[in-house]
Design a protein around this motif. Structure first.
Motif, short mmCIF file in Angstrom:
data_model
loop_
_atom_site.label_atom_id
_atom_site.label_comp_id
_atom_site.label_asym_id
_atom_site.label_seq_id
_atom_site.Cartn_x
_atom_site.Cartn_y
_atom_site.Cartn_z
N VAL A 183 0.81 -1.22 0.00
CA VAL A 183 0.00 0.00 0.00
C VAL A 183 0.85 1.27 0.00
N GLU A 184 2.10 1.16 0.44
CA GLU A 184 3.01 2.31 0.44
C GLU A 184 4.44 1.82 0.32
N LYS A 194 3.15 11.48 5.07
CA LYS A 194 2.02 11.17 4.19
C LYS A 194 0.71 11.22 4.98
N GLU A 195 -0.16 12.12 4.61
CA GLU A 195 -1.43 12.30 5.32
C GLU A 195 -2.26 11.03 5.28
N TYR A 199 1.84 3.81 7.30
CA TYR A 199 3.14 3.85 7.98
C TYR A 199 3.16 4.94 9.04
N LYS A 200 2.64 6.10 8.70
CA LYS A 200 2.58 7.20 9.68
C LYS A 200 1.79 6.78 10.90
N HIS A 201 0.68 6.08 10.69
CA HIS A 201 -0.15 5.60 11.79
C HIS A 201 0.63 4.60 12.65
#
Length: 206
Positions: A183-184, A194-195, A199-201
């Protein structure tokens, strides 16, 4: 490779080593489909360090020598030194000739991991696959394992399955999996900005 449990990380590792074969698509190394490569030749070029290390009921010396049966005693001891396990081995009653019991039952998890890394150093294959090998380690052992990993990965292609994201934030490329899909992908600094990115989560809840 990062992602939630069940996202497909271990499946990718198994496909790379041809423990399973793809049913569609392909995996290529150096531009060649691995299905066209002799399985023995493929595995000679891949070293693996698993979460759960498999050790044989024999001496520490023989467990390391599995990486290269033609290695000299000096080469085996050198691999152990680079993997940060020579010191604890030297303190054992019979040193390298110490029997470690069924599945390494006389050793700690971190000690077994470092012996596994020494084995891979001895094999010296160009591709290394690591399956979250610090997952069961305490802080002291994790630092020693991370140092051993840095030595192992010099001039190698590494594929790392990671849950502790801080251990892989400096890699060349992070691939984020979710429910069997990529997905990324990208570098840490790009992915954390990345909003609404997965990964950010994962980074924020680590």
């Amino acid at each position: 490779l990062v992602g939630k449990s069940g996202s497909g990380k271990s499946t990718v590792m198994s496909l790379i080593a041809r423990f399973w074969d793809t049913t569609k698509g392909s995996i290529k190394i150096g531009g060649k489909d691995i299905k066209e490569v002799n399985p023995d030749s493929l595995l000679k070029n891949i070293s693996m360090v698993f979460q759960d290390v498999y050790l044989i009921n024999d001496t520490i010396y023989e467990n390391i020598r599995i990486g290269n049966l033609n290695a000299s005693k000096e080469e085996i001891m050198n691999a152990a030194k680079i993997a940060n396990c020579h010191d604890f081995i030297s303190k054992l009653p019979k040193g390298y000739d110490t029997y470690i019991g069924e599945e390494g039952s006389t050793l700690s998890g971190g000690e077994k991991q470092r012996i596994s890394i020494a084995r891979c150093l001895l094999k010296n294959s160009p591709i290394v696959v690591l399956d979250e090998i610090t997952a069961y380690s305490d802080i002291e052992n994790e630092a020693k394992i991370q140092n051993a990993i840095r030595n192992l990965l010099k001039d190698k292609t590494a594929i790392i399955i990671a849950h502790r994201l801080y251990t892989i934030k400096d890699v060349d490329n992070i691939v984020v999996l979710n429910e069997g899909e990529i997905v990324e992908s990208g570098k840490h600094q790009d992915l954390i900005t990345k909003e609404n990115g997965l990964y950010k989560h994962l980074w924020e809840v680590k």
